[in-house]
Motif scaffolding. Sequence first.
Motif, PDB file in Angstrom:
ATOM      1  N   MET A   1       0.841  -1.187   0.000  1.00  0.00           N
ATOM      2  CA  MET A   1       0.000   0.000   0.000  1.00  0.00           C
ATOM      3  C   MET A   1       0.880   1.242   0.000  1.00  0.00           C
ATOM      4  SD  MET A   1      -3.218  -0.415   2.407  1.00  0.00           S
ATOM      5  CE  MET A   1      -4.356  -1.687   2.074  1.00  0.00           C
TER       6      MET A   1
ATOM      7  N   ASP B   1       0.813   5.855  -0.081  1.00  0.00           N
ATOM      8  CA  ASP B   1       0.042   7.076   0.151  1.00  0.00           C
ATOM      9  C   ASP B   1      -0.292   7.723  -1.197  1.00  0.00           C
ATOM     10  OD1 ASP B   1       2.349   8.411  -0.704  1.00  0.00           O
ATOM     11  OD2 ASP B   1       2.739   9.376   1.226  1.00  0.00           O
TER      12      ASP B   1
ATOM     13  N   THR C   1       3.616  -0.237   9.141  1.00  0.00           N
ATOM     14  CA  THR C   1       3.054  -0.336  10.489  1.00  0.00           C
ATOM     15  C   THR C   1       4.196  -0.570  11.459  1.00  0.00           C
ATOM     16  OG1 THR C   1       2.689  -2.720  10.262  1.00  0.00           O
ATOM     17  CG2 THR C   1       0.837  -1.260   9.710  1.00  0.00           C
TER      18      THR C   1
ATOM     19  N   ALA D   1     -13.041   8.215   5.728  1.00  0.00           N
ATOM     20  CA  ALA D   1     -12.513   6.854   5.825  1.00  0.00           C
ATOM     21  C   ALA D   1     -13.265   5.928   4.883  1.00  0.00           C
ATOM     22  CB  ALA D   1     -12.617   6.359   7.261  1.00  0.00           C
TER      23      ALA D   1
ATOM     24  N   GLY E   1     -11.805  -0.468   5.801  1.00  0.00           N
ATOM     25  CA  GLY E   1     -10.532  -0.865   6.389  1.00  0.00           C
ATOM     26  C   GLY E   1      -9.766   0.280   7.030  1.00  0.00           C
ATOM     27  N   TRP E   2     -10.118   1.509   6.685  1.00  0.00           N
ATOM     28  CA  TRP E   2      -9.393   2.689   7.183  1.00  0.00           C
ATOM     29  C   TRP E   2     -10.169   3.375   8.306  1.00  0.00           C
ATOM     30  CZ3 TRP E   2      -4.540   3.918   5.669  1.00  0.00           C
ATOM     31  CH2 TRP E   2      -4.056   3.261   4.533  1.00  0.00           C
ATOM     32  N   THR E   3      -9.432   3.843   9.316  1.00  0.00           N
ATOM     33  CA  THR E   3     -10.014   4.622  10.413  1.00  0.00           C
ATOM     34  C   THR E   3      -9.080   5.780  10.733  1.00  0.00           C
ATOM     35  OG1 THR E   3      -8.956   3.175  12.042  1.00  0.00           O
ATOM     36  CG2 THR E   3     -11.249   2.681  11.476  1.00  0.00           C
TER      37      THR E   3
ATOM     38  N   TRP F   1      -4.104   8.377  10.056  1.00  0.00           N
ATOM     39  CA  TRP F   1      -4.797   7.242   9.448  1.00  0.00           C
ATOM     40  C   TRP F   1      -4.308   5.935  10.053  1.00  0.00           C
ATOM     41  CZ3 TRP F   1      -9.100   7.661   7.065  1.00  0.00           C
ATOM     42  CH2 TRP F   1      -9.399   8.808   6.312  1.00  0.00           C
TER      43      TRP F   1
ATOM     44  N   TYR G   1      -4.928   1.576   9.349  1.00  0.00           N
ATOM     45  CA  TYR G   1      -5.500   0.564   8.470  1.00  0.00           C
ATOM     46  C   TYR G   1      -5.701  -0.710   9.269  1.00  0.00           C
ATOM     47  CZ  TYR G   1      -6.399  -2.433   4.503  1.00  0.00           C
ATOM     48  OH  TYR G   1      -6.991  -3.300   3.628  1.00  0.00           O
ATOM     49  N   LYS G   2      -6.945  -1.187   9.299  1.00  0.00           N
ATOM     50  CA  LYS G   2      -7.312  -2.357  10.093  1.00  0.00           C
ATOM     51  C   LYS G   2      -6.818  -2.212  11.535  1.00  0.00           C
ATOM     52  CE  LYS G   2      -7.901  -5.420   6.216  1.00  0.00           C
ATOM     53  NZ  LYS G   2      -7.579  -6.671   5.564  1.00  0.00           N
TER      54      LYS G   2
ATOM     55  N   VAL H   1      -0.588   4.032  10.473  1.00  0.00           N
ATOM     56  CA  VAL H   1       0.325   3.884   9.342  1.00  0.00           C
ATOM     57  C   VAL H   1       1.249   5.087   9.199  1.00  0.00           C
ATOM     58  CG1 VAL H   1      -1.152   2.276   8.088  1.00  0.00           C
ATOM     59  CG2 VAL H   1      -1.394   4.705   7.689  1.00  0.00           C
TER      60      VAL H   1
ATOM     61  N   ILE I   1       2.838  -2.523   4.875  1.00  0.00           N
ATOM     62  CA  ILE I   1       1.475  -3.037   4.959  1.00  0.00           C
ATOM     63  C   ILE I   1       1.267  -4.005   3.809  1.00  0.00           C
ATOM     64  CG2 ILE I   1      -0.978  -2.464   4.786  1.00  0.00           C
ATOM     65  CD1 ILE I   1      -0.367   0.246   5.947  1.00  0.00           C
TER      66      ILE I   1
END
Length: 89
Positions: A1, A3, A11, A41, A44-46, A57, A59-60, A64, A88
């Motif tokens: 992944m 940006d 991570t 979001a 999978g993103w929060t 951000w 991810y899961k 990140v 990731i």
Amino acid sequence: MVDHAGMTLYTFDKDSGGKSMCNDECAKNWPPLMVKAGDMAEEGWTQIKRDDGSMQWAYKGKPVYTFIKDKKAGDMTGDGMKDVWHVIK
């Protein structure tokens, strides 16, 4: 992944419970992927709140970051760093 600029996302194994443990000097070398005003979001993103109150951000559930030594899109020089930083998947 990656940006929006194509830079690899990582991570940090020491993060837990949706909280970033990478602050101060750590965050200078591993810049958090920051939320911009109006960002929404997707699956999978929060968004998590950092110690300084800014939003990052995740991810899961894992915050990140990018890596300062990655110079161009596609670089992954931080993968496996100190056995706690991982691209990731």
